[in-house]
Design a protein around this motif. Structure first.
Motif, mmCIF file in Angstrom:
data_model
loop_
_atom_site.group_PDB
_atom_site.id
_atom_site.type_symbol
_atom_site.label_atom_id
_atom_site.label_comp_id
_atom_site.label_asym_id
_atom_site.label_seq_id
_atom_site.Cartn_x
_atom_site.Cartn_y
_atom_site.Cartn_z
ATOM 1 N N ASP A 28 17.330 13.456 3.872
ATOM 2 C CA ASP A 28 18.658 13.212 3.323
ATOM 3 C C ASP A 28 19.446 14.504 3.155
ATOM 4 O O ASP A 28 20.585 14.486 2.699
ATOM 5 N N LEU A 29 18.864 15.635 3.551
ATOM 6 C CA LEU A 29 19.581 16.906 3.549
ATOM 7 C C LEU A 29 20.338 17.136 4.855
ATOM 8 O O LEU A 29 21.142 18.056 4.954
ATOM 9 N N SER A 30 20.083 16.302 5.860
ATOM 10 C CA SER A 30 20.691 16.487 7.167
ATOM 11 C C SER A 30 22.136 15.988 7.191
ATOM 12 O O SER A 30 22.466 14.964 6.581
ATOM 13 N N THR A 70 10.892 29.121 15.743
ATOM 14 C CA THR A 70 10.622 27.911 14.975
ATOM 15 C C THR A 70 10.872 28.197 13.509
ATOM 16 O O THR A 70 10.386 29.198 12.973
ATOM 17 N N LEU A 71 11.632 27.343 12.850
ATOM 18 C CA LEU A 71 11.920 27.473 11.434
ATOM 19 C C LEU A 71 11.356 26.269 10.698
ATOM 20 O O LEU A 71 11.697 25.122 11.008
ATOM 21 N N THR A 72 10.472 26.517 9.756
ATOM 22 C CA THR A 72 9.967 25.425 8.941
ATOM 23 C C THR A 72 11.074 24.944 8.010
ATOM 24 O O THR A 72 11.951 25.719 7.612
ATOM 25 N N ALA A 73 11.025 23.685 7.676
ATOM 26 C CA ALA A 73 12.026 23.101 6.784
ATOM 27 C C ALA A 73 11.312 22.448 5.613
ATOM 28 O O ALA A 73 10.204 21.928 5.765
ATOM 29 N N SER A 74 11.947 22.491 4.458
ATOM 30 C CA SER A 74 11.346 21.895 3.273
ATOM 31 C C SER A 74 12.334 20.951 2.614
ATOM 32 O O SER A 74 13.516 20.898 2.971
ATOM 33 N N LEU A 75 11.837 20.230 1.628
ATOM 34 C CA LEU A 75 12.694 19.354 0.840
ATOM 35 C C LEU A 75 13.446 20.127 -0.235
ATOM 36 O O LEU A 75 14.261 19.551 -0.953
ATOM 37 N N SER A 76 13.171 21.423 -0.327
ATOM 38 C CA SER A 76 13.811 22.229 -1.355
ATOM 39 C C SER A 76 14.219 23.586 -0.805
ATOM 40 O O SER A 76 13.745 24.625 -1.266
ATOM 41 N N ARG A 87 1.819 26.519 -5.791
ATOM 42 C CA ARG A 87 2.663 25.391 -5.401
ATOM 43 C C ARG A 87 1.839 24.149 -5.095
ATOM 44 O O ARG A 87 0.758 24.225 -4.493
ATOM 45 N N SER A 88 2.337 22.996 -5.501
ATOM 46 C CA SER A 88 1.793 21.716 -5.056
ATOM 47 C C SER A 88 2.623 21.232 -3.885
ATOM 48 O O SER A 88 3.832 20.989 -4.030
ATOM 49 N N TYR A 89 1.984 21.057 -2.740
ATOM 50 C CA TYR A 89 2.698 20.601 -1.551
ATOM 51 C C TYR A 89 2.786 19.079 -1.473
ATOM 52 O O TYR A 89 3.135 18.528 -0.444
ATOM 53 N N ALA A 90 2.514 18.423 -2.606
ATOM 54 C CA ALA A 90 2.763 16.986 -2.706
ATOM 55 C C ALA A 90 4.136 16.704 -3.299
ATOM 56 O O ALA A 90 4.530 15.553 -3.428
ATOM 57 N N GLU A 91 4.868 17.763 -3.671
ATOM 58 C CA GLU A 91 6.176 17.637 -4.308
ATOM 59 C C GLU A 91 7.171 18.551 -3.605
ATOM 60 O O GLU A 91 6.783 19.507 -2.938
ATOM 61 N N PRO A 92 8.480 18.277 -3.781
ATOM 62 C CA PRO A 92 9.475 19.127 -3.130
ATOM 63 C C PRO A 92 9.321 20.600 -3.461
ATOM 64 O O PRO A 92 9.257 21.449 -2.587
ATOM 65 N N PHE A 93 9.253 20.955 -4.751
ATOM 66 C CA PHE A 93 9.038 22.354 -5.122
ATOM 67 C C PHE A 93 8.616 22.396 -6.585
ATOM 68 O O PHE A 93 9.440 22.596 -7.476
ATOM 69 N N SER A 94 7.331 22.214 -6.825
ATOM 70 C CA SER A 94 6.769 22.284 -8.172
ATOM 71 C C SER A 94 5.631 23.282 -8.186
ATOM 72 O O SER A 94 4.860 23.381 -7.229
#
Length: 626
Positions: free
Chosen positions: A387-389, A516-522, A118-125
């Motif tokens: 913007d997912l909130s 604690t729950l981590t959150a992602s853009l994807s 995974r690239s962590y510079a992108e939402p999920f690539s």
């Protein structure tokens, strides 16, 4: 030192996806690669993405947050609170107390590699690792990989398609959630060439599933004890990562040493990574001892989560003279959800009105001012600061359509975007909030009698225990308990060591616990493990609260099946609204930065990922100076 992430990293998820052009399948055409006769419309590519296309071209040189010119050598010493008693993180027994650093974002993929990375510079690539090429149709009913001929385990044996099949099968059969759930959706594994394997799924409904499978750890069939795979072990595994085990002292220390024959050292996805010859991780029983060890220089870098320690903990000689530095990294992701979680399997928390009343009684302003130097912001939902909130935003027509079959799943104020956690006046005893909470308790059949909150029918008082694992959690629990006592609620606080904490959490032997729950853009299929009805009673799942709600299940189904960005955002927001309405936790607070203290003998890169620090991109400032 404050470090900003590149402009691309700072954009919202929607902006990133717009920049990447919305196509229904995330593949790049490799014009130099021959296509197979069958499935010829699906090209081979160097990377895939959940939505759109990967940001990096086929000839990229390194990931954006790594320095390919970083010097090599030296030792990185890290400290963590807790203990470990296992070297297998993919099973229920010992999986939650396995050694740090084997495979994780912030400490590095030191032992295990996957087909793609995974690239962590992108939402999920994802980009090629063990697999040099990948292809996947628009339906996402299958995915095919072509292995890199150089891919090998640390003993020099090549990684084969048989190892891939073995890994997926053994974790499916003997691993823990959510991995076994994901891999059980593979209905066929076809070897299509000497180094090629095609995986066919039950259907294409879970559009994230091919990416999750691509991130599976690839184990050595030859060196893995299949019969006892589900048993906790301290036998060092034979992996394919950049390091091997040098020293293992259970519960105290694990040391990794660079593998000079690491097969992937020249791949673009590893350029600027794994710069140290040795990585040492020391374990400390409590947070105070950990902090003091850092000040003494016993290890090199430490992530700070407590604003008080961040604001006041650097008044010591090495910090004053500049040998110890503070690094603030602006995060590009939704903030983590931190909360005190109700075990809804327990009778006292089975009524939603009780949980909503208890959620009202956390006086954030008092806690933030008196304990945390006003450095925190209040957390409301599960994807805040993105913007997912759903916070502050009325439900869209698409959200209302998704939620229509469940008319009682979302409160009116949450649906209209006007809900926000109740907060006191900063005194810790706001009468207005106390009265409102008492009214809510009344809906659950409780009343205040003789200064005790009791069940009106049985006369039994409302009592419960908060389990904590360190001084910081204990301090916060005590502040919360003081407010609850004003309404006659009896609260006990039990502090246990981290190993016992995880054991009790996994076995659901708690009333209320910090989580604690981590959150992602994807967000995707991992939400099944956190919230689905199926996961509520599954041993080792992340559904700590025991959520069983058909509306939650349906919203997760919708988000993993979404094909357009509008449908995806609507499904995530709808899930956010249902979870908030269910009052499964007391939301606490967050910061929008990643805080790292470090000694000047190590250095971080200038750029960082959307998710913050990654120690596997750091390097030694002066090799062999320690």
């Amino acid at each position: 030192m404050k470090v900003s992430i590149p402009a691309l990293f700072k954009t919202s998820r929607r902006q990133v996806l717009a920049l990447l052009s919305m196509s229904s399948i995330a593949v790049f055409l490799n014009s130099n690669t021959q296509l197979l006769a069958d499935d010829s419309d699906t090209p081979w590519t160097h990377g895939i993405a959940m939505h759109g296309t990967p940001a990096l071209p086929e000839d990229f040189k390194s990931l954006p947050y790594a320095n390919p010119d970083a010097p090599k050598g030296g030792t990185l010493t890290l400290g963590v609170q807790g203990t470990f008693d296992s070297l297998n993180s993919y099973i229920v027994q010992g999986g939650w107390t396995s050694a740090r650093g084997m495979r994780e974002r912030d400490f590095g993929n030191n032992i295990w590699e996957s087909l793609l990375v995974r690239s962590y510079a992108e939402p999920f690539s994802l980009y090629g690792m063990i697999a040099e090429a990948v292809r996947m149709p628009d339906s996402r009913e299958w995915i095919e990989f072509r292995l890199n001929p150089k891919a090998a385990f640390s003993d020099g044996t090549p990684i084969t398609v048989e190892d891939v099949i073995f890994s997926l099968d053994i974790i499916r059969d003997k691993g823990r959630p959510p991995y076994r759930n994901w891999y059980s959706e593979i209905v066929d594994k076809e070897i299509t060439g000497d180094r090629q394997i095609k995986l066919t799924f039950r259907n294409g409904d879970n559009r994230e599933l091919p990416l999750l499978v691509a991130l599976a750890p690839i184990l050595s069939k030859k060196h893995t004890d299949a019969e006892n795979f589900d048993k906790s072990t301290l036998t060092p595994p034979v992996g394919s990562g950049p390091y091997t085990f040098k020293e293992i002292v259970p519960g105290r220390r694990v040391v990794y040493q660079k593998n000079p024959g690491y097969w992937a050292k020249d791949l673009p996805v590893t350029a600027g990574f794994y710069n140290f010859d040795e990585i040492r991780i020391d374990y400390y029983r409590d947070e105070t001892t950990l902090q003091e060890a850092f000040k003494k220089g016993l290890f090199d870098a430490l992530q700070f989560r407590d604003p008080t320690r961040w604001a006041t903990g650097f008044d010591f000689p090495a910090a004053r003279d500049g040998r110890v530095k503070q690094l603030e990294i602006e995060l590009g992701t939704p903030v983590k959800f931190q909360g005190m979680v109700f075990n809804t399997r327990r009778e006292q928390f089975s009524d939603i009105a009780t949980r909503r009343a208890l959620r009202m009684l956390f006086d954030f302003d008092w806690v933030n001012r008196n304990l945390y130097f006003d450095l925190y912001s209040r957390t409301a939902g599960y994807w805040d600061k993105s913007d997912l909130s759903s916070i502050g935003t009325p439900a869209s027509d698409r959200e209302r359509e998704l939620l229509a079959p469940f008319p009682d799943a979302v409160r009116t104020d949450v649906m209209e975007g006007t809900w926000f956690p109740a907060n006191g006046d900063g005194t810790g005893r706001d009468r207005k909030v106390l009265r409102a909470a008492l009214e809510e308790f009344g809906k659950a059949g409780f009343a205040l009698k003789n200064r005790k909150l009791v069940n009106s029918e049985t006369g039994e008082p409302l009592t419960f225990e908060i389990m904590t694992k360190n001084e910081d959690e204990e301090k916060l629990a005590l502040a919360y308990a003081r407010t609850l006592e004003l309404l006659g609620i009896e609260v006990s606080i039990r502090t246990v060591d981290p190993s016992q904490f995880e054991d009790r959490r996994v076995r659901r032997e708690f009333d209320m616990v910090f989580n604690t729950l981590t959150a992602s853009l994807s967000p995707g299929a991992e939400q099944y493990g956190r919230w689905s009805s199926k996961a509520a009673d599954a041993p080792g799942s992340f559904n700590t609260a025991g959520v069983k709600n058909p509306a939650v299940d349906a919203m997760i189904d919708a988000l993993v099946a979404a094909r357009s960005d509008d449908d995806y955002v609507a499904a995530v927001r709808a899930l956010d609204r249902v979870l908030i309405s269910g009052a499964h936790a007391v939301p606490l607070f967050h910061v929008s930065q990643d805080w790292i203290g470090y000694w000047d003998r190590v250095s971080p890169p200038d750029q960082h990922s959307l998710y913050g620090h990654q120690f596997d991109t750091w390097w030694a400032e002066q090799v062999d100076s320690k």
